[in-house]
Design a protein around this motif. Structure first.
Motif, PDB file in Angstrom:
ATOM      1  N   LYS A 147      29.773   2.835   4.568  1.00  0.00           N
ATOM      2  CA  LYS A 147      30.974   3.909   3.590  1.00  0.00           C
ATOM      3  C   LYS A 147      29.538   4.983   3.104  1.00  0.00           C
ATOM      4  N   TYR A 148      29.406   3.693   1.647  1.00  0.00           N
ATOM      5  CA  TYR A 148      28.329   3.833   0.869  1.00  0.00           C
ATOM      6  C   TYR A 148      26.587   4.526   1.217  1.00  0.00           C
ATOM      7  N   MET A 149      26.269   3.281   2.122  1.00  0.00           N
ATOM      8  CA  MET A 149      24.787   3.669   2.381  1.00  0.00           C
ATOM      9  C   MET A 149      24.085   3.628   3.434  1.00  0.00           C
ATOM     10  N   ARG A 150      24.639   5.119   3.763  1.00  0.00           N
ATOM     11  CA  ARG A 150      24.157   5.639   5.205  1.00  0.00           C
ATOM     12  C   ARG A 150      23.150   6.381   4.917  1.00  0.00           C
ATOM     13  N   PRO A 151      22.375   6.464   5.720  1.00  0.00           N
ATOM     14  CA  PRO A 151      20.941   7.554   5.504  1.00  0.00           C
ATOM     15  C   PRO A 151      21.151   8.721   4.883  1.00  0.00           C
ATOM     16  N   SER A 152      22.005   9.380   5.517  1.00  0.00           N
ATOM     17  CA  SER A 152      22.425  10.700   4.200  1.00  0.00           C
ATOM     18  C   SER A 152      22.864  10.804   3.004  1.00  0.00           C
ATOM     19  N   VAL A 153      23.062   9.711   2.727  1.00  0.00           N
ATOM     20  CA  VAL A 153      23.033   9.522   1.271  1.00  0.00           C
ATOM     21  C   VAL A 153      22.012   8.455   0.259  1.00  0.00           C
ATOM     22  N   THR A 154      21.143   8.417   1.467  1.00  0.00           N
ATOM     23  CA  THR A 154      19.917   7.340   0.656  1.00  0.00           C
ATOM     24  C   THR A 154      19.273   8.524  -0.674  1.00  0.00           C
ATOM     25  N   HIS A 155      18.762   7.883  -1.891  1.00  0.00           N
ATOM     26  CA  HIS A 155      18.363   9.062  -2.732  1.00  0.00           C
ATOM     27  C   HIS A 155      17.114   7.918  -2.736  1.00  0.00           C
ATOM     28  N   SER A 156      15.946   8.172  -2.913  1.00  0.00           N
ATOM     29  CA  SER A 156      14.623   8.209  -3.036  1.00  0.00           C
ATOM     30  C   SER A 156      14.275   8.101  -4.328  1.00  0.00           C
ATOM     31  N   SER A 171       0.883  -1.289  -0.037  1.00  0.00           N
ATOM     32  CA  SER A 171      -0.358  -0.040   0.224  1.00  0.00           C
ATOM     33  C   SER A 171       0.975   1.307   0.045  1.00  0.00           C
ATOM     34  N   ILE A 172       0.431   2.507  -0.474  1.00  0.00           N
ATOM     35  CA  ILE A 172       0.623   3.571  -0.401  1.00  0.00           C
ATOM     36  C   ILE A 172       1.511   4.135   0.474  1.00  0.00           C
ATOM     37  N   GLN A 173       0.842   3.858   1.716  1.00  0.00           N
ATOM     38  CA  GLN A 173       0.648   4.376   3.074  1.00  0.00           C
ATOM     39  C   GLN A 173       2.010   3.791   4.284  1.00  0.00           C
ATOM     40  N   ASP A 174       2.565   2.380   3.161  1.00  0.00           N
ATOM     41  CA  ASP A 174       3.795   1.597   3.610  1.00  0.00           C
ATOM     42  C   ASP A 174       4.593   1.674   3.319  1.00  0.00           C
ATOM     43  N   ILE A 175       5.066   2.863   2.303  1.00  0.00           N
ATOM     44  CA  ILE A 175       5.864   3.524   2.171  1.00  0.00           C
ATOM     45  C   ILE A 175       6.920   4.407   2.901  1.00  0.00           C
ATOM     46  N   GLU A 176       7.320   4.963   3.871  1.00  0.00           N
ATOM     47  CA  GLU A 176       7.715   5.147   4.879  1.00  0.00           C
ATOM     48  C   GLU A 176       8.410   4.031   5.517  1.00  0.00           C
ATOM     49  N   GLN A 177       7.158   3.369   6.187  1.00  0.00           N
ATOM     50  CA  GLN A 177       7.632   1.944   6.911  1.00  0.00           C
ATOM     51  C   GLN A 177       8.633   1.582   6.559  1.00  0.00           C
ATOM     52  N   ILE A 178       9.095   0.806   4.897  1.00  0.00           N
ATOM     53  CA  ILE A 178       9.693   0.255   3.849  1.00  0.00           C
ATOM     54  C   ILE A 178      11.011   0.505   4.076  1.00  0.00           C
ATOM     55  N   LYS A 179      11.282   2.085   4.301  1.00  0.00           N
ATOM     56  CA  LYS A 179      12.430   3.001   4.127  1.00  0.00           C
ATOM     57  C   LYS A 179      13.161   2.921   5.140  1.00  0.00           C
ATOM     58  N   GLN A 180      11.797   2.881   5.713  1.00  0.00           N
ATOM     59  CA  GLN A 180      12.535   3.065   7.579  1.00  0.00           C
ATOM     60  C   GLN A 180      13.227   1.437   8.548  1.00  0.00           C
ATOM     61  N   VAL A 181      12.656   0.687   7.607  1.00  0.00           N
ATOM     62  CA  VAL A 181      12.808  -0.758   7.947  1.00  0.00           C
ATOM     63  C   VAL A 181      14.547  -1.201   7.007  1.00  0.00           C
ATOM     64  N   VAL A 182      14.303  -1.038   5.772  1.00  0.00           N
ATOM     65  CA  VAL A 182      15.497  -0.723   5.100  1.00  0.00           C
ATOM     66  C   VAL A 182      16.372   0.044   5.343  1.00  0.00           C
ATOM     67  N   GLN A 183      16.702   1.137   6.291  1.00  0.00           N
ATOM     68  CA  GLN A 183      18.050   1.790   6.542  1.00  0.00           C
ATOM     69  C   GLN A 183      17.922   1.225   7.950  1.00  0.00           C
ATOM     70  N   GLN A 184      16.931   0.165   8.629  1.00  0.00           N
ATOM     71  CA  GLN A 184      17.180  -0.679   9.650  1.00  0.00           C
ATOM     72  C   GLN A 184      18.344  -1.656   9.273  1.00  0.00           C
ATOM     73  N   GLU A 185      17.945  -2.374   8.731  1.00  0.00           N
ATOM     74  CA  GLU A 185      18.529  -3.457   8.320  1.00  0.00           C
ATOM     75  C   GLU A 185      20.248  -3.376   7.382  1.00  0.00           C
ATOM     76  N   LEU A 186      20.570  -1.718   7.176  1.00  0.00           N
ATOM     77  CA  LEU A 186      21.132  -1.617   6.368  1.00  0.00           C
ATOM     78  C   LEU A 186      22.283  -1.248   7.250  1.00  0.00           C
TER      79      LEU A 186
END
Length: 426
Positions: A401-410, A313-328
Motif C-alpha cells: 500500500k505505502y511503498m509502491r513505485p508510484s509513491v516513491t520519492h527520491s 559510484s554516481i553511475q550506480d544510482i539508477e540500478q540501486i533504485k531499481q533493486v530497492v523497488q524489486q525487493e519491495l
C-alpha cells in the motif's frame, strides 16, 4: 504484585496530565514536561518561534535569572535540556533521587512566569541563526529537511522546525509572549516522571506546584490534514562532497496510528543492519553501495520511511533504485520469510530493552507516545501488542500500500560541478 510496567496517571483539575513510572534500579529520576505544541502551530511570518521560545525559557523568569536554571541544575548534580518538534516541545531535568523535586519548582515557574527580556532575545536569536547554519552543513540532514518540505506541501510540516532566517530576525518579543501564553497552559501539558519515585508523592507535589496555575478550557488544538495524491517527487542538492547520498522516501501513517511495531519490523527486514535484504543485495552481492540503512522520521500526523544508500559510484544510482523497488515488490507479493521475522523480533527486543535501561529515554518515549496516542500504556505494551498481529500478512499489505513505485520519492546529495563550486563557496 505490581506490574513493573505500570504507568500511574492522574489529571489535575486544571487539566495537567501527570504520568509516573517507577524504576528503582538506580536512585535517579527523569522529570520531563511536555507541551502539546510545536512548530506546526506557528503562524505565517513566525516560523521558528516555537524553537526560539524553547531557548528563551531557560533565560529566566520573574524569580530566576538567565543563568539560574543551569547553575541550580549543576549544583544538584543533574542535567537539564529541552527539545522542539513539529508536534511538541519538552523540558527535562535528570537528577539524583534526593534532588528531583526541585525540578518541579523550576518547571511550574517556567509554565507561566518567563520574562522574555529583549536583551536575551537578541542573543538567543544569534544562537539560533548559527544553529540553522550548522544544521545546513550536515548534508544528509539538510536533504531530509528539504524532502520533508516538498512532501508536506499543504501541511505545516513543510516548514522547518528551526524556522527561516527572515522570520526569526523580524520576530518581536510580544509575538513570543502571545504564543507562550496561548499554548503553555496546564491543560495542554503532560508531566512525565520516571525513576526512583513514589507515585502518590509525585501526584501530591504536582498538585502543590502546578495546581494553582489556571487552565484555558477554551483552548482548541488545531488539526491539520495532509493533502493526498499519487505523486513521486525528487530533490537534488549539490555540495562539495566525494561520497554521494541517495534517499528513497515513503509517506506512511503517523505515530497516532499506533503501527510502530509493524514499521520497525519492516525497517529491520528492508534496510536496517547487515542482515537486511538491501544490505545483503546492494553491499554484499552487487557491491554497488558502500552502506545502506533505513530509518523513520516518526511524526504524529504522517511519518516518512527512509531508505538511505551510499552509492559506490554516481553511475550506480539508477540500478540501486531499481533493486530497492524489486525487493519491495517481492516483499509485497510474497511477504517476509520466517527467518526475517525472527531476526526483526530479536533486534526490536534488544533495542527496547536498551531503552528501558535509561530513565531519560523511558520518559521521553512515554511522553511522546502518550501525546500521540493518548494511551499511557502504549510504550510498555509495544512488543506484546505488536506481536499479537499477523505480522507476515500485515508487512505484505503495508509495503504493497505505502511503498509502491508510484509513491516513491527520491533525494540526492551529489558533488558540485567545477562550474558550480565558485557559487557554492560564495
Amino acid at each position: 504484585m505490581k506490574n513493573e510496567n505500570t504507568v500511574y496517571k492522574k489529571i489535575l483539575d486544571n487539566g495537567l496530565t501527570v504520568l509516573v513510572h517507577q524504576d528503582h534500579v538506580v536512585p535517579k529520576v527523569s522529570t520531563q514536561l511536555w507541551y502539546y505544541t510545536g512548530s506546526k502551530d506557528e503562524k505565517t511570518g513566525e516560523k521558528g518561534i516555537a524553537h526560539l521560545i524553547e531557548h528563551m525559557i531557560f533565560k529566566g523568569t520573574e524569580k530566576l535569572s538567565e543563568s539560574d536554571i543551569n547553575e541550580i541544575t549543576h549544583k544538584l548534580s543533574g542535567y537539564c535540556n529541552a527539545f522542539t518538534s513539529y508536534d511538541y516541545t519538552g523540558y527535562l531535568f535528570d537528577l539524583p533521587e534526593h534532588n528531583w523535586r526541585y525540578a518541579l519548582d523550576i518547571m511550574s515557574d517556567c509554565m507561566r512566569n518567563c520574562s522574555f527580556k529583549e536583551e536575551h532575545l537578541n542573543s538567543e536569536l544569534k544562537a539560533v541563526i548559527q544553529e540553522l547554519k550548522m544544521y545546513k552543513d550536515k548534508y544528509t540532514s539538510d536533504l531530509v529537511e528539504k524532502m520533508i518540505e516538498v512532501l508536506f506541501v499543504g501541511h505545516p510540516y513543510t516548514n522547518p522546525i528551526i524556522g527561516y532566517k527572515h522570520d526569526l530576525w523580524s520576530l518581536k518579543r510580544q509575538a513570543l509572549v502571545d504564543f507562550y501564553k496561548q499554548h503553555y497552559i496546564p491543560n495542554n501539558a503532560t508531566l512525565v516522571v520516571v525513576g526512583d519515585v513514589d507515585p502518590a508523592e509525585v501526584f501530591e507535589l504536582a498538585e502543590q506546584k502546578f495546581g494553582s496555575i489556571p487552565a484555558d478550557f477554551n483552548y482548541v488544538r488545531q488539526e491539520f490534514n495532509l493533502p493526498k495524491d499519487i505523486t513521486s517527487k525528487s530533490v537534488t542538492i549539490y555540495r562539495d562532497v566525494a561520497q554521494p547520498v541517495m534517499l528513497l522516501a515513503y509517506l506512511i501513517p503517523g505515530v497516532k496510528a499506533k503501527q510502530d511495531y509493524l514499521v520497525d519490523t519492516i525497517s529491520w527486514i528492508v534496510g536496517s543492519g547487515r542482515g537486511s535484504r538491501l544490505y545483503k543485495k546492494l553491499v554484499d552481492e552487487l557491491q554497488i553501495a558502500v552502506e545502506v540503512e533505513s530509518f523513520v522520521d516518526d511524526l504524529f500526523d504522517s511519518s516518512i520511511f527512509f531508505i538511505a544508500a551510499y552509492p559506490a559510484s554516481i553511475q550506480d544510482i539508477e540500478q540501486i533504485k531499481q533493486v530497492v523497488q524489486q525487493e519491495l515488490a517481492d516483499l509485497a507479493a510474497n511477504g517476509p520469510t520466517q527467518i526475517e521475522l525472527q531476526r526483526a523480533a530479536r533486534k526490536i527486543k534488544v533495542d527496547y530493552l536498551a531503552l528501558l535501561e535509561s530513565n531519560h529515554n523511558q520518559a521521553y518515549a512515554l511522553g511522546k507516545s502518550y501525546l500521540a496516542t493518548g494511551d499511557e500504556n502504549y510504550l510498555f505494551n509495544y512488543i506484546k501488542d505488536g506481536q499479537k498481529q499477523d505480522l507476515a500478512k500485515n508487512v505484505q499489505a503495508f509495503v504493497a500500500k505505502y511503498m509502491r513505485p508510484s509513491v516513491t520519492h527520491s533525494g540526492f546529495v551529489l558533488p558540485t560541478t567545477l562550474a558550480d563550486k565558485s557559487e557554492w563557496l560564495e
